[in-house]
Design an enzyme around this catalytic site. Structure first.
Site, short mmCIF file in Angstrom:
data_model
loop_
_atom_site.label_atom_id
_atom_site.label_comp_id
_atom_site.label_asym_id
_atom_site.label_seq_id
_atom_site.Cartn_x
_atom_site.Cartn_y
_atom_site.Cartn_z
CG ASP A 9 1.71 29.44 8.24
OD1 ASP A 9 2.57 28.82 8.90
OD2 ASP A 9 1.87 30.61 7.83
CG ASP A 25 6.29 29.23 6.98
OD1 ASP A 25 5.06 29.00 6.99
OD2 ASP A 25 7.15 28.32 6.99
CG ASP A 63 3.02 24.67 10.22
OD1 ASP A 63 2.06 24.40 10.95
OD2 ASP A 63 3.50 25.82 10.11
CG ASP A 86 0.26 10.20 -0.30
OD1 ASP A 86 0.25 9.22 -1.08
OD2 ASP A 86 -0.47 11.19 -0.44
CG ASP A 133 1.56 8.63 -5.60
OD1 ASP A 133 0.58 9.35 -5.77
OD2 ASP A 133 2.58 8.66 -6.34
CD GLU A 172 -2.79 7.99 -7.54
OE1 GLU A 172 -3.23 9.02 -8.07
OE2 GLU A 172 -1.59 7.88 -7.17
CG HIS A 183 -3.51 15.55 -3.94
ND1 HIS A 183 -4.07 14.31 -3.71
CD2 HIS A 183 -2.31 15.29 -4.53
CE1 HIS A 183 -3.26 13.37 -4.13
NE2 HIS A 183 -2.18 13.93 -4.64
CG ASP A 184 -3.13 14.40 -8.03
OD1 ASP A 184 -2.33 15.35 -7.90
OD2 ASP A 184 -2.82 13.22 -7.83
#
Length: 568
Positions: free
Chosen positions: A12, A16, A20, A89, A197, A254, A330-331
């Site tokens: 970040d 916030d 980013d 992605d 994806d 994927e 990430h999954d």
């Protein structure tokens, strides 16, 4: 080597609490020093963020909390200046229900002026069944039915994931052309390729038959009706012909449910449609697929099964296609918590898993934080979780189902997707060096000891070991081109294999257990012919006749040429 970034959790820059693009830009020297060749960026597109950005409402805009298109361009320039590449992605099985295409499609087949709605068939719409229920029994990956009734159109739309993610209708030629135009737009910006994806879900069996059901299963996953469907290769060949062949790009698809034979077909160097794919067989090793069990039920995985899966993919794709090599993303849970030991042997087992990934044939993928041995997290309250799949599971089982909250929470601790989505652990400060504000999801409490700053200061850390593995891949052609051969296939603790070309050989020994392993050196291969390249623990430079590997010890030996073999 491809390094995967989950932007919301990487860095970040403005306090916030949300990662980013400027934050990623500030960490490019770290990624370059590690040895990353390619950065895979999870979605940063405009999105209501129902499913971590995989519900896209505008394919050609950046979500403001991540930054602007100018910030994206600056990031791309920074990567290219360092000799690195960027893949985006590409999420084109579905969009957000806030995408303008869907907003128009739900208005019906005809518009108020009587003209045909040009977006009427952009999505998969079906009327209710004869008994007024869903068009078929297909289940969503996130639980419940894969169909949702839209009151405005009066029909059901298909969503293989969240109801906020309606599936696009790839049977419609104009949908495909819209996607191709968007892909060309990003490639013209300088993007170097795509991670695609759920790419093998684009083609569904056209008559949408019911799926076979297990006992007490209301909405089964109908994978036989939407994985590797009848027109998938046609679509991908068209995509290659119209878009990909006109650019120098890397593509990784994927592809759950793909066999090695299909994988070789999809990734064949000349005839294939993709550079490489993600197959999911190793991701199912700790799941009971043969019996009906609650979602995310974990069972013990076996080393024998890992050997079998790895061997099939290594052999079938050798000389035919190309592997992607990974154990986390990430999954899924963190690889050291899932396949190693995140307690006493965290450092050793994280190094062992890295050794495994970086000595197989194929392109290795590092998910952010795995290079320092980041572990799963155990939040004590469901209120601390953010993932839509996790929250759906809790609602189904606990809020609506009256199930045991602790039992469900323990399955989330083991299998939940938020394990991989906690902020990157840069240092021991309260925000883990990720943010000066309140992070969008809590940091892992162990960031006070497991962090990049500590890893860089420790020459024996997972970071420095991983960096050495990356250097070895760059220096030794045998790791890229060598044939994979399994040794000691029935050994319950040891994973041993060779990588061999006409001129050199690599020997890899991995003790996947919490107990030491002793073995005799093979008589046919004198140990004096090998030198130790790398070990995650102190070991002698030449192999002993009687080897003892400590718990989670990894050793990589290089065969010496005849000129280097010591004389008796």
């Amino acid at each position: 080597m491809v390094y995967q970034i989950y932007p919301r959790s990487f860095q970040d820059s403005d306090g916030d609490g949300i990662g980013d693009l400027k934050g990623i830009r500030a960490r490019l020297d770290y990624l370059h020093d590690l040895g990353a060749d390619v950065i895979w960026l999870c979605p940063v597109y405009q999105s209501p963020n129902d499913d971590g950005g995989y519900d896209i409402s505008d394919y050609q805009a950046i979500l403001p909390e991540f930054g602007t298109l100018e910030d994206f361009s600056d990031l791309l320039d920074g990567l290219h200046a360092r000799g690195m590449k960027l893949i985006m992605d590409l999420v084109v099985n579905h969009t957000s229900d806030e995408h303008p295409w869907f907003l128009e499609s739900r208005k019906g087949r005809t518009l108020p002026d009587g003209t045909l709605n040009p977006y009427r068939d952009y999505y998969i719409w079906r009327p209710a069944s004869e008994d007024g229920q869903e068009p078929n029994n297909w289940g969503s990956h996130f639980g419940g039915s894969a169909w949702k009734l839209d009151p405005e159109r009066g029909e059901y739309f298909l969503h293989l994931f969240s109801p906020r993610q309606p599936d696009l209708n790839w049977e419609h030629p104009e949908v495909r052309q819209e996607i191709y135009r968007m892909m060309r737009w990003w490639l013209d910006q300088g993007v170097d390729g795509f991670r695609m994806d759920t790419i093998n879900m684009l083609s569904k069996v056209p008559d949408f038959p019911d799926a076979p059901q297990k006992q007490d299963e209301r909405y089964p996953l109908a994978e036989l009706h939407f994985l590797n469907g009848p027109r998938l290769l046609e679509y991908l060949r068209e995509m290659r012909r119209e878009v990909l062949d006109h650019y120098d790009v890397l593509t990784v698809g994927e592809a759950p449910g793909v066999s090695p034979e299909l994988g070789a077909q999809y990734t064949h160097e000349t005839e294939g449609v993709l550079s490489m794919i993600f197959q999911f067989e190793q991701m199912a090793l700790d799941k009971d697929l043969a019996h009906p069990t609650p979602r995310w039920t974990q069972v013990p995985w076996s080393l024998a099964a890992l050997k079998e899966v790895t061997g099939r993919w290594q052999h079938v794709l050798h000389g035919q296609g190309w592997n992607s090599v990974y154990l986390s993303n990430h999954d899924v849970p963190r690889m050291v918590s899932r396949f190693g030991d995140d307690g006493e042997y965290r450092v050793q087992s994280a190094k062992l898993l890295a050794t495994f990934l970086h000595t197989l044939q194929g392109t290795p993928y590092i998910y952010q934080g795995d290079e320092i041995g980041t572990t799963n997290v155990q939040f004590r309250s469901i209120s601390e979780y953010r993932d839509v799949d996790t929250l759906n599971l809790w609602r189904e089982e606990v809020t609506e189902g009256g199930g045991d909250p602790q039992a469900t929470l323990e399955r989330i601790w083991a299998q939940g997707r938020d394990n991989a989505r906690t902020p990157m652990q840069w240092d021991a400060t309260p925000g883990a060096g990720f943010t000066t504000g309140t992070p969008w999801i809590g940091v892992n409490p162990n960031h006070t000891t497991v962090n990049v700053q500590a890893a860089l200061a420790d020459p024996d850390s997972v970071y420095w070991y991983t960096r050495e593995l990356i250097r070895l891949r760059q220096d030794l052609p045998v790791i890229v081109d060598g044939r994979y051969d399994l040794l000691l296939p029935d050994h319950p603790q040891l994973y041993a294999y060779t990588r061999t070309t006409d001129t050199e050989q690599l020997l890899v020994l991995l003790n996947f257990s919490r107990e030491p392993v002793t073995l005799d050196w093979p008589a046919a291969s004198p140990p004096a012919c090998y030198r130790l390249l790398l070990s995650n623990l102190a070991a002698t430079q030449r192999p002993e006749l009687h080897l003892t590997l400590a718990p989670f010890e990894a050793r990589v030996y290089h065969a010496l040429s005849s000129q280097e073999v010591p004389q008796a």
